[in-house]
Design an enzyme around this catalytic site. Structure first.
Site, PDB file in Angstrom:
ATOM      1  N   ARG A  15      48.517  43.728  45.533  1.00  0.00           N
ATOM      2  CA  ARG A  15      47.304  42.916  45.378  1.00  0.00           C
ATOM      3  C   ARG A  15      47.303  41.687  46.284  1.00  0.00           C
ATOM      4  O   ARG A  15      46.301  40.984  46.380  1.00  0.00           O
ATOM      5  CB  ARG A  15      47.175  42.451  43.918  1.00  0.00           C
ATOM      6  N   ASN A  74      43.965  34.281  39.432  1.00  0.00           N
ATOM      7  CA  ASN A  74      43.439  35.272  40.371  1.00  0.00           C
ATOM      8  C   ASN A  74      41.923  35.098  40.385  1.00  0.00           C
ATOM      9  O   ASN A  74      41.309  35.026  39.331  1.00  0.00           O
ATOM     10  CB  ASN A  74      43.823  36.674  39.852  1.00  0.00           C
ATOM     11  N   GLY A  75      41.313  35.008  41.587  1.00  0.00           N
ATOM     12  CA  GLY A  75      39.862  34.835  41.664  1.00  0.00           C
ATOM     13  C   GLY A  75      39.517  33.499  42.290  1.00  0.00           C
ATOM     14  O   GLY A  75      40.361  32.873  42.942  1.00  0.00           O
TER      15      GLY A  75
END
Ligand code: M6R
Length: 592
Positions: free
Chosen positions: A27, A100-101
């Protein structure tokens, strides 16, 4: 993107966090870090680069904390550097956050916090979360997180721990994925299921607007107003073996070889689901297929099949373009979002927008329980299993299988067409048996700087996909083009230094494609072709021919893509590149 993980239980958290991060590394891999509660102290360790750098830096350090969080980063806000690596902490090092984001309003919050005297140590949007939680904390981490979440705008998931409440992790999901793993006397949080599969197969998939409060003894879920929510526990059917390399040098090579199974499982899954959709595609004035990257290429093939076999007009739109264009969409339209991960933010937002405009939405995804799956009106699944290599391979052919199945189910020749589709797994096996031949061909092209990929009709999207595979893992420039369009511009690029990969099965455009090959040869381009076994005409026109078995033209994309995946793989692998984790990329793109 980024991957986050959390553990609280009776074991030492560090090895579990590092193992989970390795499985999440696809990721993002710009930097990695962990935070642990060690007695009454918060320990934060981070390194720039891959997880192995972090692991090396931790050798010999006697950490035994039983609660911790970890992160692997794909940089968005702030360069890939140590100061921007997660976890981020508040000013007193009492709270640690992995995220995350994107927090879209972080600049505004940052300015507000600076005015209060807070000194920022990173350029990230994440750091504001740590400071906000610390500011709101009055003895209960959950309440502080709920108060913080009210301030945040954007699509994100994060996890937080504090020295004040060892043993507790609070996680938030709003737009980016987050799953909870349920163990015996231990519980987990992660961005993705494979990260926690070695420890548990009992999983709760969080929905947007949910907060989870985890201790070794239990898991409680709330909405953003603090109201308790009851969620179903899912037992994950994958086992860890299917998420490991199993003797192959890279996940990508393993996944290329798993395509017969991925297609077979997908077809069997669709057949056994009975009526997969409660309507006909013909009930709509048109079908709009929305996707990104490789999934978009699958949609381009799907369009040809749907128009031919169903007779419905089909448009294919990049999800990132759909959202900001004024495409008229109404309840007369069927919108199918195709996504391996089911988490790609562009696709998710485009689908939601289509739904708001009244369209019926269908998610065609590989990950059951993903955001796109949950938010669509209906879902159709591929059964490719977990795909770890950043370059999509088996999920592409599984998507083709599902799109072909959706098209043929309304055709009067349905039974014959299903018969053809059932042959595809063994036909792919035949192509894979010639992998060594593709490896030999790859050897000749290691020094080339540019490639052109040409195909027509059903194999034009395969030319695009072949070029994408090569460029994303080998960093060699490659362009896919409809072969008939070459003479309108790209032909100017062709000389003796330009390898041209041409997909030329004996289909309705075969003769035209051979003429295009002649055009390339006249300009001294080197032709590497993909065509039917024993096609001597094509062989004579090519420096190398990658053969596939004779099949009806509709089936060709399932087979022509395989030598192109192998070609890209062998070139990148022989160049010594990191095939599974190419630079600048991440498997799941959860930012716009
Ligand atoms: O998970 P999705 O199918 O929505 O992902 C879409 C793209 O990000 C993905 O296909 C990407 O292009 C791959 N790296 C291609 O190999």
């Amino acid at each position: 993107m980024c991957g986050i993980i959390g553990y609280t239980g009776e074991e030492s958290a560090l090895p579990l966090l590092l193992g989970g991060l390795e499985r999440l590394e696809y990721r993002g891999y710009d930097s990695a870090g962990v935070a642990l509660i060690e007695g009454k102290k918060l320990i934060v360790e981070k390194r720039v680069g891959k997880i192995r750098e972090l692991v090396r830096s931790l050798w010999g350090k006697p950490y035994s904390g039983k609660t911790g969080i970890g992160h692997t980063r794909w940089a968005t806000h702030g360069a890939p550097s140590l100061k921007n690596a997660h976890p981020h902490t508040d000013s007193r090092n009492e709270f640690a956050v992995v995220h995350n984001g994107i927090i879209e309003n972080f600049l505004e919050i940052r300015e507000e916090l600076k005015r209060e005297g807070i000194r920022f140590r990173s350029e990230t949007d994440t750091e504001v979360i740590a400071h906000l939680i610390a500011r709101s904390y009055r003895g209960d981490l959950l309440s502080a997180v709920l108060e913080t979440v009210e301030r945040l705008k954007g699509a994100f998931a994060f996890a937080v721990i504090t020295v004040h409440e060892p043993g507790r992790i609070v996680g938030v999901k709003q737009g980016s994925p987050l799953v909870v793993g349920i163990g015996e006397g231990e519980n987990f949080l992660a961005s993705d299921i494979p990260a926690i599969l070695p420890y548990t197969r009992k999983v709760i998939t969080l929905s947007d607007g949910e907060v989870v409060d985890i201790t070794p003894e239990g898991v409680n879920i709330y909405d953003f107003y603090g109201n308790p929510i009851t969620k179903e526990i899912m037992i994950v059917p994958w086992d860890i073996v299917s998420a490991e390399r199993g003797g192959f040098k890279h996940f990508m090579l393993k996944e290329i070889h798993e395509q017969p199974k991925a297609v077979g499982d997908t077809v069997r899954g669709l057949i056994s689901s009975g009526e997969i959709l409660p309507f006909s595609l013909k009930d709509f004035r048109r079908v709009i297929l929305i996707a990104c990257g490789t999934s978009y290429h699958a949609c381009l093939v799907g369009k040809f099949w749907m128009e031919k076999l169903v007779g419905v007009p089909v448009e294919v739109v990049y999800a990132s373009e759909f959202r900001y264009a004024d495409i008229p969409v109404s309840d007369k339209d069927l919108v199918i979002g195709v996504s391996q991960s089911g988490e790609t933010i562009d696709t998710k937002f485009a689908m939601n927008m289509a739904k708001e405009k009244g369209a019926t939405t269908v998610a065609l995804v590989n990950v059951v329980g993903s955001s796109i799956d949950r938010e669509a009106d209906h879902s159709v699944y591929t059964h490719a299993g977990p795909e770890i290599g950043v370059a999509a391979t088996k999920t592409f052919t599984a998507q083709l299988a599902a799109l072909y199945y959706l098209s043929l189910r309304e055709n009067p020749d349905r039974e014959t067409l299903i018969g053809d589709l059932m042959q595809v797994p063994s036909l792919i096996e035949t192509v894979l048996e010639k992998a060594e031949e593709v490896e030999r061909i790859a050897e000749k092209f290691l020094k080339k700087k540019n490639f052109l990929y040409l195909g027509r009709y059903l194999n034009y999207p395969i030319a695009l996909e072949g070029a994408l595979k090569l460029k994303e893992i080998s960093y060699i420039h490659a362009e896919g083009y409809p072969a008939g369009e070459m003479k309108h511009g790209p032909i100017a690029l062709i000389d003796e230094n330009m390898p041209v990969v041409v997909i030329a099965p004996q289909d309705r455009v075969y003769e035209k494609t051979l003429s295009n090959i002649e055009e390339v040869r006249t300009r001294k381009g080197t032709v590497v072709s993909v065509g039917f076994e024993g096609d001597e005409r094509l062989r004579k026109l090519s420096s190398d021919l990658m053969e596939i078995p004779h099949v009806p033209e509709d089936i060709t994309p399932f087979l022509t893509v395989v030598p192109l995946q192998l070609l890209a793989y062998f070139i990148a692998s022989k160049l010594g590149l990191d095939v599974d984790q190419p630079r600048n990329l991440a498997k799941t793109v959860t930012v716009e």
